[in-house]
Design a protein around this motif. Structure first.
Motif, PDB file in Angstrom:
ATOM      1  N   GLU A  64       0.806  -1.141   0.025  1.00 42.47           N
ATOM      2  CA  GLU A  64      -0.052   0.007   0.237  1.00 42.47           C
ATOM      3  C   GLU A  64       0.883   1.280  -0.144  1.00 42.47           C
ATOM      4  OE1 GLU A  64      -0.469  -2.333   2.333  1.00 42.47           O
ATOM      5  OE2 GLU A  64      -2.532  -3.423   1.682  1.00 42.47           O
ATOM      6  N   ARG A  65       1.920   1.326   1.011  1.00 40.56           N
ATOM      7  CA  ARG A  65       2.865   2.572   0.645  1.00 40.56           C
ATOM      8  C   ARG A  65       3.499   2.791  -0.809  1.00 40.56           C
ATOM      9  NH1 ARG A  65       6.301   3.479   5.932  1.00 40.56           N
ATOM     10  NH2 ARG A  65       4.370   3.967   6.449  1.00 40.56           N
ATOM     11  N   PHE A  66       3.799   1.372  -0.950  1.00 39.88           N
ATOM     12  CA  PHE A  66       4.441   1.522  -2.584  1.00 39.88           C
ATOM     13  C   PHE A  66       3.605   2.055  -3.684  1.00 39.88           C
ATOM     14  CE2 PHE A  66       5.588  -0.245  -6.492  1.00 39.88           C
ATOM     15  CZ  PHE A  66       6.654   0.410  -6.864  1.00 39.88           C
ATOM     16  N   VAL A  67       2.323   1.798  -3.658  1.00 35.10           N
ATOM     17  CA  VAL A  67       1.436   2.402  -4.618  1.00 35.10           C
ATOM     18  C   VAL A  67       0.942   3.770  -4.354  1.00 35.10           C
ATOM     19  CG1 VAL A  67      -1.135   2.014  -4.863  1.00 35.10           C
ATOM     20  CG2 VAL A  67       0.323   0.161  -4.702  1.00 35.10           C
ATOM     21  N   ALA A  68       1.002   4.020  -2.998  1.00 33.81           N
ATOM     22  CA  ALA A  68       0.555   5.582  -2.565  1.00 33.81           C
ATOM     23  C   ALA A  68       1.783   6.477  -3.013  1.00 33.81           C
ATOM     24  CB  ALA A  68       0.570   5.529  -0.929  1.00 33.81           C
ATOM     25  N   ALA A  69       3.185   5.893  -2.809  1.00 30.15           N
ATOM     26  CA  ALA A  69       4.506   6.688  -3.373  1.00 30.15           C
ATOM     27  C   ALA A  69       4.171   6.716  -4.787  1.00 30.15           C
ATOM     28  CB  ALA A  69       5.473   6.038  -2.738  1.00 30.15           C
ATOM     29  N   THR A  70       4.105   5.603  -5.319  1.00 27.32           N
ATOM     30  CA  THR A  70       4.130   5.773  -6.790  1.00 27.32           C
ATOM     31  C   THR A  70       2.963   6.586  -7.570  1.00 27.32           C
ATOM     32  OG1 THR A  70       3.333   3.582  -7.150  1.00 27.32           O
ATOM     33  CG2 THR A  70       5.674   3.829  -7.135  1.00 27.32           C
ATOM     34  N   SER A  71       2.157   6.888  -6.881  1.00 24.44           N
ATOM     35  CA  SER A  71       0.856   7.654  -7.361  1.00 24.44           C
ATOM     36  C   SER A  71       0.993   9.114  -6.859  1.00 24.44           C
ATOM     37  CB  SER A  71      -0.425   7.038  -6.997  1.00 24.44           C
ATOM     38  OG  SER A  71      -0.769   7.290  -5.615  1.00 24.44           O
ATOM     39  N   SER A  72       2.034   9.633  -6.183  1.00 21.69           N
ATOM     40  CA  SER A  72       2.359  10.814  -5.963  1.00 21.69           C
ATOM     41  C   SER A  72       2.871  11.726  -7.123  1.00 21.69           C
ATOM     42  CB  SER A  72       3.023  10.912  -4.532  1.00 21.69           C
ATOM     43  OG  SER A  72       4.438  10.741  -5.027  1.00 21.69           O
ATOM     44  N   ASN A  73       2.845  12.934  -7.045  1.00 18.66           N
ATOM     45  CA  ASN A  73       3.525  13.939  -7.932  1.00 18.66           C
ATOM     46  C   ASN A  73       5.106  14.153  -7.965  1.00 18.66           C
ATOM     47  OD1 ASN A  73       1.088  15.028  -8.560  1.00 18.66           O
ATOM     48  ND2 ASN A  73       1.246  16.754  -7.296  1.00 18.66           N
ATOM     49  N   GLN A  74       5.557  13.464  -6.960  1.00 24.29           N
ATOM     50  CA  GLN A  74       7.095  13.244  -6.711  1.00 24.29           C
ATOM     51  C   GLN A  74       7.418  12.135  -7.617  1.00 24.29           C
ATOM     52  OE1 GLN A  74       5.311  13.565  -4.023  1.00 24.29           O
ATOM     53  NE2 GLN A  74       5.874  15.280  -2.852  1.00 24.29           N
ATOM     54  N   TRP A  75       6.822  10.946  -7.597  1.00 19.94           N
ATOM     55  CA  TRP A  75       7.105  10.009  -8.547  1.00 19.94           C
ATOM     56  C   TRP A  75       6.862  10.467 -10.152  1.00 19.94           C
ATOM     57  CZ3 TRP A  75       9.206   5.327  -8.095  1.00 19.94           C
ATOM     58  CH2 TRP A  75       9.293   4.614  -9.139  1.00 19.94           C
ATOM     59  N   VAL A  76       6.297  11.214 -10.443  1.00 22.14           N
ATOM     60  CA  VAL A  76       6.088  11.671 -11.695  1.00 22.14           C
ATOM     61  C   VAL A  76       7.482  12.528 -12.314  1.00 22.14           C
ATOM     62  CG1 VAL A  76       4.823  13.118 -13.477  1.00 22.14           C
ATOM     63  CG2 VAL A  76       3.756  11.858 -11.917  1.00 22.14           C
ATOM     64  N   SER A  77       7.685  13.448 -11.128  1.00 25.20           N
ATOM     65  CA  SER A  77       9.040  14.078 -11.403  1.00 25.20           C
ATOM     66  C   SER A  77      10.022  13.182 -11.558  1.00 25.20           C
ATOM     67  CB  SER A  77       9.197  15.154 -10.455  1.00 25.20           C
ATOM     68  OG  SER A  77       8.145  16.164 -10.269  1.00 25.20           O
ATOM     69  N   CYS A  78      10.259  12.202 -10.644  1.00 24.49           N
ATOM     70  CA  CYS A  78      11.412  11.168 -10.828  1.00 24.49           C
ATOM     71  C   CYS A  78      11.186  10.476 -12.015  1.00 24.49           C
ATOM     72  CB  CYS A  78      11.173  10.429  -9.602  1.00 24.49           C
ATOM     73  SG  CYS A  78      12.423   8.892  -9.354  1.00 24.49           S
ATOM     74  N   ALA A  79      10.227  10.076 -12.649  1.00 24.29           N
ATOM     75  CA  ALA A  79      10.127   9.546 -13.789  1.00 24.29           C
ATOM     76  C   ALA A  79      10.531  10.385 -14.768  1.00 24.29           C
ATOM     77  CB  ALA A  79       8.854   8.829 -14.018  1.00 24.29           C
ATOM     78  N   PHE A  80      10.304  11.660 -14.772  1.00 31.86           N
ATOM     79  CA  PHE A  80      10.730  12.355 -16.009  1.00 31.86           C
ATOM     80  C   PHE A  80      12.126  12.419 -15.802  1.00 31.86           C
ATOM     81  CE2 PHE A  80       6.164  14.432 -16.335  1.00 31.86           C
ATOM     82  CZ  PHE A  80       6.068  13.833 -17.577  1.00 31.86           C
ATOM     83  N   LEU A  81      12.783  12.753 -14.565  1.00 31.59           N
ATOM     84  CA  LEU A  81      14.254  12.896 -14.437  1.00 31.59           C
ATOM     85  C   LEU A  81      14.950  11.787 -14.911  1.00 31.59           C
ATOM     86  CD1 LEU A  81      14.388  14.711 -11.220  1.00 31.59           C
ATOM     87  CD2 LEU A  81      15.260  15.575 -13.323  1.00 31.59           C
ATOM     88  N   LEU A  82      14.457  10.405 -14.625  1.00 29.20           N
ATOM     89  CA  LEU A  82      15.200   9.126 -15.022  1.00 29.20           C
ATOM     90  C   LEU A  82      15.105   9.239 -16.688  1.00 29.20           C
ATOM     91  CD1 LEU A  82      14.068   6.725 -12.240  1.00 29.20           C
ATOM     92  CD2 LEU A  82      16.251   7.453 -12.734  1.00 29.20           C
ATOM     93  N   SER A  83      14.153   9.411 -17.196  1.00 32.06           N
ATOM     94  CA  SER A  83      13.891   9.486 -18.544  1.00 32.06           C
ATOM     95  C   SER A  83      14.849  10.336 -19.255  1.00 32.06           C
ATOM     96  CB  SER A  83      12.367   9.786 -18.946  1.00 32.06           C
ATOM     97  OG  SER A  83      11.535   8.955 -18.570  1.00 32.06           O
ATOM     98  N   ALA A  84      14.873  11.601 -18.609  1.00 30.38           N
ATOM     99  CA  ALA A  84      15.744  12.613 -19.213  1.00 30.38           C
ATOM    100  C   ALA A  84      17.273  12.140 -19.179  1.00 30.38           C
ATOM    101  CB  ALA A  84      15.595  13.812 -18.602  1.00 30.38           C
ATOM    102  N   ALA A  85      17.556  11.561 -18.041  1.00 33.42           N
ATOM    103  CA  ALA A  85      18.927  11.131 -17.899  1.00 33.42           C
ATOM    104  C   ALA A  85      19.449   9.721 -18.915  1.00 33.42           C
ATOM    105  CB  ALA A  85      19.178  10.664 -16.545  1.00 33.42           C
ATOM    106  N   SER A  86      18.351   8.873 -19.144  1.00 33.66           N
ATOM    107  CA  SER A  86      18.580   7.654 -19.947  1.00 33.66           C
ATOM    108  C   SER A  86      18.978   8.242 -21.398  1.00 33.66           C
ATOM    109  CB  SER A  86      17.550   6.922 -19.828  1.00 33.66           C
ATOM    110  OG  SER A  86      16.318   7.393 -20.130  1.00 33.66           O
ATOM    111  N   ILE A  87      18.037   9.555 -21.608  1.00 36.37           N
ATOM    112  CA  ILE A  87      18.020   9.965 -23.069  1.00 36.37           C
ATOM    113  C   ILE A  87      19.435  10.791 -23.169  1.00 36.37           C
ATOM    114  CG2 ILE A  87      16.969  11.832 -24.611  1.00 36.37           C
ATOM    115  CD1 ILE A  87      14.242  10.951 -23.450  1.00 36.37           C
ATOM    116  N   VAL A  88      19.631  11.377 -22.266  1.00 39.12           N
ATOM    117  CA  VAL A  88      20.958  12.233 -22.332  1.00 39.12           C
ATOM    118  C   VAL A  88      22.082  11.398 -22.468  1.00 39.12           C
ATOM    119  CG1 VAL A  88      22.438  13.918 -20.922  1.00 39.12           C
ATOM    120  CG2 VAL A  88      20.087  14.514 -21.164  1.00 39.12           C
TER     121      VAL A  88
END
Length: 101
Positions: A64-88
């Motif tokens: 439940e904590r994992f699901v709550a964490a991955t549905s937060s706005n911080q997770w979206v930012s983290c996913a964008f940063l990881l995507s940007a890092a992999s692209i760069v």
């Protein structure tokens, strides 16, 4: 015998250092590599913030904590940063791989 080992170790060290500096001075590669690592560090900070968010702390431990964490706005930012890092980082090596093939 010991002198030969020291000479080989010094030659190997000089080779590694010279190839590292050649990589850094080869144009944009060093800057792009540092930018990619900086994005990875920021993604790590965001990952910590994700699992320390208000939503994650309010949920019970476990799945439940994992699901709550991955549905937060911080997770979206983290996913964008990881995507940007992999692209760069992949764009940094793409021209070299095409030229070697």
């Amino acid at each position: 015998m010991a002198i030969r080992i020291v000479q080989h170790a010094a030659a190997a060290r000089d080779s590694v250092v010279s190839s590292f500096f050649n990589f850094l001075h080869s144009g944009r590669s060093g800057y792009v590599l540092l930018c990619g690592f900086a994005l990875l560090v920021l993604a790590g900070v965001m990952m910590v913030a994700t699992f320390d968010s208000r939503e994650a702390r309010a949920a019970p431990p476990g799945w439940e904590r994992f699901v709550a964490a991955t549905s937060s706005n911080q997770w979206v930012s983290c996913a964008f940063l990881l995507s940007a890092a992999s692209i760069v980082l992949s764009v940094n090596y793409l021209p070299r791989l095409e030229g070697e093939g």
